[in-house]
Design an enzyme around this catalytic site. Structure first.
Site: not given
Ligand code: FDP
Length: 338
Positions: A68, A74, A98, A121-122, A283
């Site tokens: 696969d 993400d 995305e 995927l946050d 978010e």
């Molecule tokens: P990520 O870039 O790892 O996806 O909006 C995305 C986010 O994470 C948030 O989950 C997180 O609170 C923030 O960005 C972290 O940003 P910094 O690395 O600038 O602290």
């Protein structure tokens, strides 16, 4: 110790159905949407929990052992959530962090009356270090009447959300959501594949002792923000200072802790990025809905996050959220009142 005779196992599915039965005019469409989301959450969790195994199991450049194509996690989560939600007949349009544009429902499937926005995927920069990540969702009712949902259906202010929530993939996996009647959390029991009610009616403490933000940006913040964080670190027993600092760098993780322990999470705007880093639709809106439902506050420095009228799908906003008293104190510093 045996569980008390009155204790019952409440699965997410059963909880959703019981809530629906309390509403006289419910059609079941909304419950169906939530059921589909819980399936999406389990599919994403299954993949997230194997993340570190990909190399051990012999993935090559783009192919895994069974031939696969290996997708980035993400991208996998993004597609999985879309595919779990596109054919239930509950949703007329979707949008994901995305994807640049709105996501239509394929022609062969019925369109429903709801609109789904999601961050698949946050905290994705935390994946490779095995640190908590999550998925976030926001649900609106559609406002247009045509066959297909449109951008207009997606661009609604957060106070119009009919549901919002997140799934946090941490030391355990928890599904937290609200339909505007409190906030409830369900922990996944992987052995039976069910989310079980573990946090009923979450209430955020009125005030906490933790602040959570990327302090590396200090030099670029406004004078008010700098003064506030400096104040948090000063010693004063009467006001519980200094506060402790905790920062995971995954918004859902930092928000979840803030919800349970209290305090403040913030991603302010700064000289380089006046609108901050976090996205309003995927978010800040859903998380603010949850925080307010739990008795907290969420603002952009000037007004409620939920009152911002969006003008584009991917816009950013500064955010300050958490315990009501902590957000109010922060707001006073930002407005130069302290
Ligand atoms: P990520 O870039 O790892 O996806 O909006 C995305 C986010 O994470 C948030 O989950 C997180 O609170 C923030 O960005 C972290 O940003 P910094 O690395 O600038 O602290």
């Amino acid at each position: 110790m045996p569980a008390p005779a009155t204790a019952k196992f409440m699965t997410l599915e059963r909880f959703i159905d019981e809530q629906e039965h309390k509403l006289p005019n419910a059609t079941g469409e909304f419950s169906g949407l939530l059921h589909d989301l819980s399936l999406a959450a389990k599919l994403v969790w299954r993949e997230v929990s194997k993340a570190g195994l990909v190399n051990i199991l012999g993935a090559t450049d783009r192919m895994n052992v069974s031939g696969d194509v290996v997708k980035k996690l993400d991208e996998f989560a993004d597609e999985t959530i879309y595919r779990a939600m596109d054919h239930g007949g509950h949703v007329c349009v979707m949008a994901s962090e995305e994807n640049e544009d709105i996501l239509h429902i394929p022609d062969e499937y019925a369109a429903g009356k709801y609109v789904l926005l999601y961050d698949p995927l946050d905290g994705s920069s935390n994946i490779d270090a095995n640190i908590t990540i999550g998925s976030i969702f926001s649900v609106f009712k559609r406002v247009t009447t045509g066959e297909k949902g449109t951008l207009q259906d997606c661009l609604q202010p957060g106070h119009r959300q009919v549901a919002a929530g997140y799934i946090i993939y941490g030391s355990s996996t928890i599904f937290v959501y609200s339909t505007g009647r409190g906030v409830h959390g369900f922990t996944l029991d992987p052995s039976v594949g069910e989310f079980l009610l573990s946090h009923e009616n979450i209430r955020i403490p009125q005030r906490g002792r933790i602040y959570s933000l990327n302090e590396g940006n200090f030099g670029n913040w406004s004078a008010g923000m700098q003064k506030y964080v400096t104040w948090l670190k000063e010693e004063d027993k009467a006001t519980g200072r200094p506060y402790s600092q905790r920062y995971i760098g995954t918004m859902v993780g930092d928000t979840h802790r803030t919800l349970l322990y209290g305090g403040l999470f913030a991603y302010p705007g700064d000289r380089k990025n006046p609108e901050g880093k976090l996205r309003l639709m995927y978010e800040c809106n859903p998380v603010s809905f949850i925080v307010e439902q739990a008795g907290g506050r969420a603002i952009n420095g000037e007004k409620r996050i939920l009152d911002i009228v969006p003008t584009s799908l991917h816009e950013h906003t500064p955010v300050f959220l958490g315990s009501a008293d902590d957000v109010t104190i922060c707001e006073e510093f930002l407005r130069g009142k302290r």
